[in-house]
Design a protein around this motif. Structure first.
Motif, mmCIF file in Angstrom:
data_model
loop_
_atom_site.group_PDB
_atom_site.id
_atom_site.type_symbol
_atom_site.label_atom_id
_atom_site.label_comp_id
_atom_site.label_asym_id
_atom_site.label_seq_id
_atom_site.Cartn_x
_atom_site.Cartn_y
_atom_site.Cartn_z
ATOM 1 N N LYS A 6 -40.351 81.321 96.444
ATOM 2 C CA LYS A 6 -39.496 80.161 96.176
ATOM 3 C C LYS A 6 -40.379 78.928 95.996
ATOM 4 C CE LYS A 6 -35.259 78.072 97.052
ATOM 5 N NZ LYS A 6 -34.491 77.984 95.874
ATOM 6 N N ALA A 7 -40.024 78.091 95.036
ATOM 7 C CA ALA A 7 -40.738 76.840 94.798
ATOM 8 C C ALA A 7 -39.836 75.679 95.200
ATOM 9 C CB ALA A 7 -41.126 76.717 93.329
ATOM 10 N N TYR A 8 -40.440 74.597 95.625
ATOM 11 C CA TYR A 8 -39.702 73.416 96.085
ATOM 12 C C TYR A 8 -40.135 72.223 95.253
ATOM 13 C CZ TYR A 8 -38.758 76.600 99.833
ATOM 14 O OH TYR A 8 -38.355 77.690 100.540
ATOM 15 N N TYR A 9 -39.159 71.318 94.993
ATOM 16 C CA TYR A 9 -39.419 70.221 94.072
ATOM 17 C C TYR A 9 -38.879 68.895 94.589
ATOM 18 C CZ TYR A 9 -40.107 74.139 90.924
ATOM 19 O OH TYR A 9 -40.535 75.301 90.363
ATOM 20 N N SER A 10 -39.514 67.862 94.126
ATOM 21 C CA SER A 10 -39.034 66.500 94.249
ATOM 22 C C SER A 10 -38.684 66.091 92.817
ATOM 23 C CB SER A 10 -40.150 65.617 94.813
ATOM 24 O OG SER A 10 -39.781 64.277 94.769
ATOM 25 N N ALA A 11 -37.456 65.650 92.584
ATOM 26 C CA ALA A 11 -36.993 65.432 91.215
ATOM 27 C C ALA A 11 -36.548 63.999 90.973
ATOM 28 C CB ALA A 11 -35.841 66.369 90.903
ATOM 29 N N HIS A 12 -36.853 63.497 89.791
ATOM 30 C CA HIS A 12 -36.356 62.213 89.307
ATOM 31 C C HIS A 12 -35.270 62.530 88.293
ATOM 32 C CE1 HIS A 12 -39.539 59.501 90.875
ATOM 33 N NE2 HIS A 12 -40.193 60.642 90.932
ATOM 34 N N SER A 13 -34.118 61.897 88.442
ATOM 35 C CA SER A 13 -33.031 62.206 87.521
ATOM 36 C C SER A 13 -32.251 60.952 87.156
ATOM 37 C CB SER A 13 -32.082 63.229 88.146
ATOM 38 O OG SER A 13 -31.365 62.647 89.197
ATOM 39 N N LEU A 14 -31.424 61.115 86.130
ATOM 40 C CA LEU A 14 -30.507 60.059 85.723
ATOM 41 C C LEU A 14 -29.234 60.199 86.538
ATOM 42 C CD1 LEU A 14 -30.968 60.400 81.864
ATOM 43 C CD2 LEU A 14 -32.182 58.886 83.429
ATOM 44 N N GLY A 17 -27.281 63.464 86.417
ATOM 45 C CA GLY A 17 -27.923 64.674 86.916
ATOM 46 C C GLY A 17 -29.017 65.222 86.021
ATOM 47 N N THR A 18 -29.264 64.575 84.879
ATOM 48 C CA THR A 18 -30.323 65.018 83.988
ATOM 49 C C THR A 18 -31.669 64.794 84.670
ATOM 50 O OG1 THR A 18 -29.037 64.401 82.049
ATOM 51 C CG2 THR A 18 -31.399 64.687 81.727
ATOM 52 N N ILE A 19 -32.386 65.867 84.933
ATOM 53 C CA ILE A 19 -33.703 65.755 85.558
ATOM 54 C C ILE A 19 -34.719 65.491 84.462
ATOM 55 C CG2 ILE A 19 -35.488 66.984 86.843
ATOM 56 C CD1 ILE A 19 -33.188 68.595 88.138
ATOM 57 N N TRP A 20 -35.451 64.396 84.614
ATOM 58 C CA TRP A 20 -36.441 64.077 83.597
ATOM 59 C C TRP A 20 -37.864 64.249 84.101
ATOM 60 C CZ3 TRP A 20 -39.816 59.962 84.185
ATOM 61 C CH2 TRP A 20 -39.494 59.016 85.160
ATOM 62 N N PHE A 21 -38.038 64.440 85.393
ATOM 63 C CA PHE A 21 -39.376 64.675 85.928
ATOM 64 C C PHE A 21 -39.237 65.372 87.267
ATOM 65 C CE2 PHE A 21 -43.274 63.171 88.177
ATOM 66 C CZ PHE A 21 -44.206 63.734 87.323
ATOM 67 N N ALA A 22 -40.039 66.398 87.481
ATOM 68 C CA ALA A 22 -40.017 67.115 88.760
ATOM 69 C C ALA A 22 -41.445 67.439 89.161
ATOM 70 C CB ALA A 22 -39.198 68.394 88.647
ATOM 71 N N VAL A 23 -41.716 67.318 90.442
ATOM 72 C CA VAL A 23 -43.035 67.610 90.984
ATOM 73 C C VAL A 23 -42.875 68.720 92.015
ATOM 74 C CG1 VAL A 23 -44.993 66.672 92.273
ATOM 75 C CG2 VAL A 23 -43.739 65.217 90.688
ATOM 76 N N GLN A 24 -43.694 69.765 91.893
ATOM 77 C CA GLN A 24 -43.637 70.832 92.878
ATOM 78 C C GLN A 24 -44.261 70.335 94.174
ATOM 79 O OE1 GLN A 24 -45.320 74.531 91.621
ATOM 80 N NE2 GLN A 24 -44.489 75.634 93.353
ATOM 81 N N THR A 25 -43.601 70.650 95.290
ATOM 82 C CA THR A 25 -44.061 70.205 96.603
ATOM 83 C C THR A 25 -44.137 71.397 97.547
ATOM 84 O OG1 THR A 25 -41.824 69.782 97.403
ATOM 85 C CG2 THR A 25 -42.958 67.954 96.297
ATOM 86 N N ARG A 26 -44.644 71.141 98.722
ATOM 87 C CA ARG A 26 -44.617 72.172 99.760
ATOM 88 C C ARG A 26 -43.205 72.299 100.300
ATOM 89 N NH1 ARG A 26 -49.783 72.692 103.124
ATOM 90 N NH2 ARG A 26 -51.366 72.029 101.644
ATOM 91 N N HIS A 44 -35.396 69.380 96.954
ATOM 92 C CA HIS A 44 -35.076 68.872 98.287
ATOM 93 C C HIS A 44 -35.156 67.349 98.360
ATOM 94 C CE1 HIS A 44 -39.267 67.943 99.472
ATOM 95 N NE2 HIS A 44 -39.545 68.922 98.641
ATOM 96 N N ARG A 45 -35.683 66.729 97.348
ATOM 97 C CA ARG A 45 -35.759 65.274 97.343
ATOM 98 C C ARG A 45 -35.380 64.781 95.950
ATOM 99 N NH1 ARG A 45 -41.388 63.582 98.274
ATOM 100 N NH2 ARG A 45 -41.095 64.721 100.199
ATOM 101 N N TRP A 46 -34.403 63.884 95.910
ATOM 102 C CA TRP A 46 -33.906 63.335 94.644
ATOM 103 C C TRP A 46 -34.217 61.849 94.558
ATOM 104 C CZ3 TRP A 46 -31.653 65.859 90.617
ATOM 105 C CH2 TRP A 46 -31.221 67.169 90.842
ATOM 106 N N PHE A 47 -34.620 61.409 93.390
ATOM 107 C CA PHE A 47 -34.765 59.990 93.082
ATOM 108 C C PHE A 47 -33.874 59.731 91.880
ATOM 109 C CE2 PHE A 47 -38.757 61.281 95.020
ATOM 110 C CZ PHE A 47 -38.863 60.355 96.038
ATOM 111 N N ILE A 48 -32.816 58.975 92.092
ATOM 112 C CA ILE A 48 -31.854 58.694 91.025
ATOM 113 C C ILE A 48 -32.213 57.354 90.398
ATOM 114 C CG2 ILE A 48 -29.408 58.435 90.447
ATOM 115 C CD1 ILE A 48 -30.113 61.164 91.666
ATOM 116 N N ASP A 49 -32.404 57.363 89.071
ATOM 117 C CA ASP A 49 -32.791 56.161 88.345
ATOM 118 C C ASP A 49 -31.569 55.552 87.688
ATOM 119 O OD1 ASP A 49 -35.485 56.682 88.944
ATOM 120 O OD2 ASP A 49 -35.640 58.009 87.215
ATOM 121 N N GLU A 50 -31.247 54.328 88.051
ATOM 122 C CA GLU A 50 -30.128 53.639 87.410
ATOM 123 C C GLU A 50 -30.518 53.168 86.011
ATOM 124 O OE1 GLU A 50 -27.041 53.393 88.537
ATOM 125 O OE2 GLU A 50 -27.668 54.632 90.215
ATOM 126 N N ASP A 51 -31.659 52.578 85.887
ATOM 127 C CA ASP A 51 -32.198 52.132 84.606
ATOM 128 C C ASP A 51 -33.589 52.727 84.467
ATOM 129 O OD1 ASP A 51 -29.994 50.440 83.918
ATOM 130 O OD2 ASP A 51 -30.717 49.004 85.397
#
Length: 111
Positions: A6-14, A17-26, A44-51
């Motif tokens: 299993k892989a785990y990610y930190s994701a940046h999205s709009l 819910g559109t994910i535009w960048f994801a980084v694999q993490t521990r 496991h970690r989301w960063f939602i971008d308003e603009d």
């Protein structure tokens, strides 16, 4: 045979819910005060971008806009090519259910 882990990610999205960048993490650790929420995709970690994020590089902008374009194209593809076929299948399943109910009624089969 290859065993996948299993892989785990930190994701940046709009916001949609559109994910535009994801980084694999521990794998995130549990602690006494915190239990990480991991979704079915391993995020496991989301960063939602308003603009558009402040200080993003030109490379980051290109990644973001490319991801958004791919997401919109995928949605359009599903809507135009997959949804009509699914709707037809649902219609056929409904007709088969009606036919089966008539057959069961004629045979006196009840549940």
């Amino acid at each position: 045979m290859t065993k996948f882990q299993k892989a785990y990610y930190s994701a940046h999205s709009l916001r949609d819910g559109t994910i535009w960048f994801a980084v694999q993490t521990r794998k995130p650790r549990k602690s006494r005060h915190f239990t990480p929420k991991i979704d079915e995709d391993g995020i496991h970690r989301w960063f939602i971008d308003e603009d558009e994020p402040q200080g993003i590089s030109d490379w980051g902008k290109a990644v973001r806009h490319g991801a958004v374009a791919n997401h919109l194209n995928a949605k359009r593809l599903v809507r135009q090519q997959v949804e009509p076929k699914l709707n037809e299948l649902l219609r056929l399943i409904g007709e088969l259910g009606e036919r089966l109910a008539k057959i069961e009624h004629r045979l006196g089969i009840t549940e």
